[in-house]
Write a protein that holds these residues in place. Structure first.
Motif: not given
Length: 248
Positions: A57-65, A68-78
């Motif tokens: 998974l890769k998701a991000f947010r773009k701030a008003t300034d 861009v900050a985002g998060i990468n999630i790997a591994g398993t659900l548990n």
């Protein structure tokens, strides 16, 4: 939007397994009240239990300034493994603040700083204690760390400060339960400390107060075993945990 396919296998007296892949398109990743834009999101089934797929998974947010900050999630659900990224590059504490708050730690209130610290723990971020140290630095504290008495649900953020060379206090805030603890430790001598603590009673019902007399024993004298790393007097009483027995 969802695409992909999964082959599910069921056999008597065996866990249900799956092989295949599912991909989310044009989705959002919800975290701490934020709807992050999903760059891509895959659940990967590699023949193991169907309830523990691999994550990409890769998701991000773009701030008003424009940051861009985002998060990468790997591994398993548990056992997910989360890492942060940002553009422009910055340390994880500020990247997480941008992700959740839309601005850096330096512009955060105490409540917002606590939110960032909670997120670092619950998201399983590497370097979560680094965020805690930044929170401590912001409020002039000398110690900040995450502690747990069991699993992640019993985790708490503990911040502490020396009010004098002999007097140490700390305050713990539960990350996932409304449990707070307050501890005072006073140095009586080189080996003796008295500690008073107020917090949740055993079983989580009501509040309890306890007083302990702590004695620190240094082993390894006489060459029987190697001595522990040398500690100064401040180290003797730093933090809510340490060597020695408890009684009283």
């Amino acid at each position: 939007g969802l695409k992909g396919s999964v082959l599910v296998t069921e056999q008597p007296d065996k866990p249900t397994t799956a092989v295949g892949e599912l991909e989310v398109q044009d989705g959002v990743y919800k975290a701490y009240g934020q709807d992050l834009t999903l760059d891509h999101g895959r659940l990967i089934f590699a023949g193991g239990p169907i309830d523990n797929p691999g994550l990409d998974l890769k998701a991000f947010r773009k701030a008003t300034d424009g940051t861009v900050a985002g998060i990468n999630i790997a591994g398993t659900l548990n056992a997910p493994q989360a890492t942060l990224y940002s553009d422009p590059a910055m340390d994880e504490g500020n990247a997480l603040a941008y992700l959740l708050l839309g601005h850096p730690l330096g512009q955060s209130s105490a409540q917002e700083g606590n939110l960032v610290a909670n997120a670092a723990t619950s998201l399983g971020l590497k370097g979560g204690n680094l965020v805690a140290k930044k929170v401590a630095s912001r409020f002039g504290l000398e110690e900040a760390k995450f502690e747990t008495t069991g699993g992640i649900k019993e985790s708490s953020l503990v911040v502490g400060k020396y009010l004098s060379p002999r007097l140490y206090v700390n305050y713990g805030v539960g990350l996932f339960s409304p449990i707070n603890t307050f501890t005072i430790r006073y140095l009586l001598g080189r080996a003796w400390n008295v500690q008073a603590q107020q917090g949740a009673a055993v079983g989580g019902q009501g509040q309890a107060t306890g007083v302990d007399l702590l004695y620190t024993v240094e082993r390894g004298k006489g060459g029987v075993t190697p001595p522990p790393p040398k500690q100064d007097r401040g180290e003797d009483v730093k933090g809510p945990t340490g060597t020695g027995g408890s009684g009283g």
